[in-house]
Design a protein around this motif. Structure first.
Motif, PDB file in Angstrom:
ATOM      1  N   MET A   1       0.782  -1.317   0.008  1.00 57.71           N
ATOM      2  CA  MET A   1      -0.066  -0.091   0.134  1.00 57.71           C
ATOM      3  C   MET A   1       0.812   1.425  -0.022  1.00 57.71           C
ATOM      4  O   MET A   1       1.776   1.388   0.794  1.00 57.71           O
ATOM      5  CB  MET A   1      -0.951   0.044   1.192  1.00 57.71           C
ATOM      6  N   PRO A  10      -2.895   6.968   3.361  1.00 56.17           N
ATOM      7  CA  PRO A  10      -2.806   5.580   2.769  1.00 56.17           C
ATOM      8  C   PRO A  10      -3.648   5.526   1.397  1.00 56.17           C
ATOM      9  O   PRO A  10      -4.785   5.831   1.599  1.00 56.17           O
ATOM     10  CB  PRO A  10      -3.159   4.654   3.723  1.00 56.17           C
ATOM     11  N   ARG A  12      -5.331   2.865  -0.533  1.00 58.15           N
ATOM     12  CA  ARG A  12      -5.569   1.553  -0.893  1.00 58.15           C
ATOM     13  C   ARG A  12      -6.337   1.251  -2.037  1.00 58.15           C
ATOM     14  O   ARG A  12      -6.233   0.025  -2.402  1.00 58.15           O
ATOM     15  CB  ARG A  12      -6.523   1.157   0.375  1.00 58.15           C
ATOM     16  N   LYS A  13      -7.226   1.955  -2.406  1.00 55.51           N
ATOM     17  CA  LYS A  13      -8.036   1.632  -3.559  1.00 55.51           C
ATOM     18  C   LYS A  13      -8.006   2.505  -4.840  1.00 55.51           C
ATOM     19  O   LYS A  13      -7.392   3.891  -4.478  1.00 55.51           O
ATOM     20  CB  LYS A  13      -9.640   1.578  -3.049  1.00 55.51           C
ATOM     21  N   PHE A  50      -8.959  22.802   5.482  1.00 54.64           N
ATOM     22  CA  PHE A  50      -9.387  21.596   5.983  1.00 54.64           C
ATOM     23  C   PHE A  50      -9.353  21.845   7.547  1.00 54.64           C
ATOM     24  O   PHE A  50     -10.331  21.327   8.254  1.00 54.64           O
ATOM     25  CB  PHE A  50      -8.567  20.419   5.607  1.00 54.64           C
ATOM     26  N   ARG A  53     -11.988  24.151   8.692  1.00 55.93           N
ATOM     27  CA  ARG A  53     -13.600  23.484   8.274  1.00 55.93           C
ATOM     28  C   ARG A  53     -13.845  22.447   9.321  1.00 55.93           C
ATOM     29  O   ARG A  53     -14.873  22.151   9.834  1.00 55.93           O
ATOM     30  CB  ARG A  53     -13.578  22.986   6.903  1.00 55.93           C
ATOM     31  N   THR A  54     -12.637  21.421   9.705  1.00 60.30           N
ATOM     32  CA  THR A  54     -13.214  20.314  10.435  1.00 60.30           C
ATOM     33  C   THR A  54     -12.911  20.743  12.214  1.00 60.30           C
ATOM     34  O   THR A  54     -13.537  20.110  13.021  1.00 60.30           O
ATOM     35  CB  THR A  54     -12.283  19.048  10.203  1.00 60.30           C
ATOM     36  N   GLN A  55     -12.052  21.577  12.384  1.00 61.80           N
ATOM     37  CA  GLN A  55     -11.582  21.661  13.979  1.00 61.80           C
ATOM     38  C   GLN A  55     -12.010  23.042  14.280  1.00 61.80           C
ATOM     39  O   GLN A  55     -11.939  23.463  15.666  1.00 61.80           O
ATOM     40  CB  GLN A  55     -10.306  21.325  14.291  1.00 61.80           C
ATOM     41  N   MET A  69       2.606  20.235   9.915  1.00 60.75           N
ATOM     42  CA  MET A  69       2.211  18.732   9.380  1.00 60.75           C
ATOM     43  C   MET A  69       2.836  18.445   8.250  1.00 60.75           C
ATOM     44  O   MET A  69       3.481  17.290   7.905  1.00 60.75           O
ATOM     45  CB  MET A  69       0.782  18.723   9.216  1.00 60.75           C
TER      46      MET A  69
ATOM     47  N   HIS B  74      -4.696   5.353  10.605  1.00 60.32           N
ATOM     48  CA  HIS B  74      -4.762   5.060   9.000  1.00 60.32           C
ATOM     49  C   HIS B  74      -5.127   3.871   8.778  1.00 60.32           C
ATOM     50  O   HIS B  74      -5.959   3.254   8.020  1.00 60.32           O
ATOM     51  CB  HIS B  74      -3.752   5.765   8.256  1.00 60.32           C
ATOM     52  N   GLU B  75      -4.130   2.901   9.310  1.00 67.68           N
ATOM     53  CA  GLU B  75      -4.046   1.475   8.824  1.00 67.68           C
ATOM     54  C   GLU B  75      -5.249   0.622   9.315  1.00 67.68           C
ATOM     55  O   GLU B  75      -5.789  -0.127   8.531  1.00 67.68           O
ATOM     56  CB  GLU B  75      -2.748   0.756   9.524  1.00 67.68           C
ATOM     57  N   SER B  76      -5.877   1.024  10.492  1.00 67.63           N
ATOM     58  CA  SER B  76      -7.056   0.416  10.931  1.00 67.63           C
ATOM     59  C   SER B  76      -8.334   1.083  10.254  1.00 67.63           C
ATOM     60  O   SER B  76      -9.604   0.529  10.355  1.00 67.63           O
ATOM     61  CB  SER B  76      -7.254   0.584  12.455  1.00 67.63           C
ATOM     62  N   SER B  77      -8.140   2.118   9.511  1.00 67.87           N
ATOM     63  CA  SER B  77      -9.407   2.694   8.789  1.00 67.87           C
ATOM     64  C   SER B  77      -9.724   1.914   7.522  1.00 67.87           C
ATOM     65  O   SER B  77      -8.963   2.236   6.703  1.00 67.87           O
ATOM     66  CB  SER B  77      -9.374   4.175   8.987  1.00 67.87           C
ATOM     67  N   PRO B  79     -12.229   1.645   4.082  1.00 68.69           N
ATOM     68  CA  PRO B  79     -13.407   2.480   3.544  1.00 68.69           C
ATOM     69  C   PRO B  79     -14.654   1.781   3.861  1.00 68.69           C
ATOM     70  O   PRO B  79     -14.940   0.456   3.974  1.00 68.69           O
ATOM     71  CB  PRO B  79     -12.915   2.503   2.072  1.00 68.69           C
ATOM     72  N   ILE B 120      -2.621  18.847  17.050  1.00 66.66           N
ATOM     73  CA  ILE B 120      -3.419  18.998  15.800  1.00 66.66           C
ATOM     74  C   ILE B 120      -3.353  18.078  14.629  1.00 66.66           C
ATOM     75  O   ILE B 120      -4.386  17.788  14.065  1.00 66.66           O
ATOM     76  CB  ILE B 120      -3.357  20.668  15.269  1.00 66.66           C
ATOM     77  N   GLY B 121      -2.100  17.711  14.317  1.00 73.35           N
ATOM     78  CA  GLY B 121      -1.865  16.503  13.434  1.00 73.35           C
ATOM     79  C   GLY B 121      -2.699  15.380  13.619  1.00 73.35           C
ATOM     80  O   GLY B 121      -3.404  14.769  12.734  1.00 73.35           O
ATOM     81  N   GLN B 123      -4.942  14.982  15.460  1.00 73.08           N
ATOM     82  CA  GLN B 123      -6.631  15.315  15.360  1.00 73.08           C
ATOM     83  C   GLN B 123      -7.108  15.377  14.060  1.00 73.08           C
ATOM     84  O   GLN B 123      -8.114  15.160  13.399  1.00 73.08           O
ATOM     85  CB  GLN B 123      -7.073  16.454  16.221  1.00 73.08           C
ATOM     86  N   SER B 124      -6.206  15.964  13.027  1.00 75.72           N
ATOM     87  CA  SER B 124      -6.444  15.967  11.727  1.00 75.72           C
ATOM     88  C   SER B 124      -6.947  14.934  11.143  1.00 75.72           C
ATOM     89  O   SER B 124      -7.645  14.491  10.215  1.00 75.72           O
ATOM     90  CB  SER B 124      -5.372  16.807  10.994  1.00 75.72           C
ATOM     91  N   ALA B 127     -10.056  13.726  12.051  1.00 75.10           N
ATOM     92  CA  ALA B 127     -11.262  14.529  11.642  1.00 75.10           C
ATOM     93  C   ALA B 127     -11.233  14.116  10.023  1.00 75.10           C
ATOM     94  O   ALA B 127     -12.455  14.054   9.879  1.00 75.10           O
ATOM     95  CB  ALA B 127     -10.688  15.928  11.701  1.00 75.10           C
ATOM     96  N   HIS B 128     -10.265  13.716   9.487  1.00 73.40           N
ATOM     97  CA  HIS B 128     -10.496  12.977   8.019  1.00 73.40           C
ATOM     98  C   HIS B 128     -11.449  11.946   8.092  1.00 73.40           C
ATOM     99  O   HIS B 128     -12.071  11.940   7.271  1.00 73.40           O
ATOM    100  CB  HIS B 128      -9.070  12.895   7.498  1.00 73.40           C
ATOM    101  N   ASP B 131     -15.028  13.037   9.055  1.00 70.34           N
ATOM    102  CA  ASP B 131     -15.591  13.776   8.349  1.00 70.34           C
ATOM    103  C   ASP B 131     -16.151  12.975   6.984  1.00 70.34           C
ATOM    104  O   ASP B 131     -17.220  13.132   6.661  1.00 70.34           O
ATOM    105  CB  ASP B 131     -14.691  14.849   7.595  1.00 70.34           C
ATOM    106  N   GLN B 132     -15.649  11.883   6.569  1.00 68.12           N
ATOM    107  CA  GLN B 132     -15.933  10.955   5.442  1.00 68.12           C
ATOM    108  C   GLN B 132     -17.231  10.222   5.897  1.00 68.12           C
ATOM    109  O   GLN B 132     -18.321  10.234   5.063  1.00 68.12           O
ATOM    110  CB  GLN B 132     -14.985   9.952   5.269  1.00 68.12           C
ATOM    111  N   PHE B 148     -19.590  20.499  11.635  1.00 65.48           N
ATOM    112  CA  PHE B 148     -18.876  19.490  11.951  1.00 65.48           C
ATOM    113  C   PHE B 148     -17.729  19.873  13.076  1.00 65.48           C
ATOM    114  O   PHE B 148     -17.468  19.016  14.059  1.00 65.48           O
ATOM    115  CB  PHE B 148     -17.925  18.997  10.881  1.00 65.48           C
ATOM    116  N   PHE B 152     -16.976  17.500  16.171  1.00 63.79           N
ATOM    117  CA  PHE B 152     -15.697  17.111  16.380  1.00 63.79           C
ATOM    118  C   PHE B 152     -15.063  17.345  17.719  1.00 63.79           C
ATOM    119  O   PHE B 152     -14.486  16.457  18.465  1.00 63.79           O
ATOM    120  CB  PHE B 152     -14.719  17.398  15.269  1.00 63.79           C
TER     121      PHE B 152
END
Lengths: 82, 196
Positions: A1, A10, A12-13, A50, A53-55, A69, B74-77, B79, B120-121, B123-124, B127-128, B131-132, B148, B152
């Motif tokens: 991956m 990551p 993946r698809k 982003f 918008r999210t935090q 970051m 990331h790895e455990s998430s 789609p 914050i990283g 949390q981002s 958040a990603h 959000d989805q 959101f 959050f």
């Protein structure tokens, strides 16, 4: 991956890649509409947006955090020094 | 990598591991670099050969924690994950590093600004993923139409409150081991649209 060199996500698809092009090493969120990779300034702006918008963070704090970051990612290790 | 470089890298890892252990128990501010050197079994000066200053050592530990948490999330998430699964993934990653993460958020005002940016990283990343899944649930009108950032920050605030007061909720162990499932279930119930 593979992991996006510009944001760390990551991939993946096929849908994670810009225009479904799996040869790219950046994701759809880091690409322009034509599939090319965003510039450092474009990525900084989209990451800042982003975070706001999210935090809900203050714009200046969000921009500083976004710069921190992305400075850790392979695509921007040099571009973030300024 | 030659043998000398390998040894140097190995010593760096040992110092980092020792610092993680010390900071997880005592926090980031109080412990001295002598304590870290003793735990790692190296001379005090060796710590500075690898990390130059106490601040750099603290930031290296925090950066490691950030990388570990974000890659676990990331790895455990996967789609198509449900809201419950996304929240589980986040709390499972935090639980595996609960003591160190709790000291990080409690001591943030005293730590260098890079520590705040690392939080914050982390949390981002969550958040990603949230959000989805939440955008889809909002479209389907399965959760309340709240902004959101409010959703959050309510979630993060709730989790941080339990972590920061873990002596009140779980004085003898992990607060997330005890409360994780009910925090997730109750948070989802709060968000769900009442169809009755």
């Amino acid at each position: 991956m593979k992991q996006c060199i510009a944001c760390g996500m990551p991939m993946r698809k096929v849908d994670d890649y810009p225009l479904g092009d799996t040869t790219k090493n950046y994701c759809k969120y880091c690409a322009r509409a034509n599939g090319s990779m965003q510039s450092y300034d474009e990525k900084l702006a989209s990451m800042t947006e982003f975070i706001i918008r999210t935090q809900g963070l203050d714009a200046h704090v969000a921009q500083k955090s976004a710069a921190f970051m992305i400075s850790k990612l392979p695509a921007w290790k040099r571009g973030s020094d300024d | 990598m030659n043998k000398r470089t390998q040894q140097r890298e190995q010593t760096r890892i040992e110092i980092l591991t020792a610092a993680e252990h010390i900071y997880a128990v005592h926090g980031f501010i109080r412990p001295s670099t002598q304590m870290v050197a003793k735990e790692a079994g190296v001379a005090h000066g060796t710590v500075f050969l690898h990390f130059q200053s106490q601040e750099k050592l603290i930031l290296a530990v925090i950066e490691n924690l950030g990388q570990s948490l974000t890659s676990q999330i990331h790895e455990s998430s996967v789609p198509g994950h449900s809201l419950n699964e996304v929240l589980q993934t986040y709390l499972t990653a935090i639980e595996a590093n609960e003591s160190l993460y709790t000291h990080l958020i409690m001591e943030l005002p005293q730590l260098p600004k890079e520590a705040q940016q690392t939080v914050i990283g982390i949390q981002s990343v969550i958040a990603h993923h949230l959000d989805q899944v939440m955008s889809q649930l909002k479209k389907e009108k399965k959760i309340k139409d709240l902004s959101f950032p409010f959703l959050f920050n309510t979630w993060i605030g709730l989790i941080h409150y339990y972590l920061m007061n873990r002596r009140l909720f779980a004085p003898h162990g992990s607060v997330l081991a005890v409360y994780k499932d009910q925090l997730i279930a109750n948070f989802i119930t709060l968000l769900e649209v009442d169809c009755t």
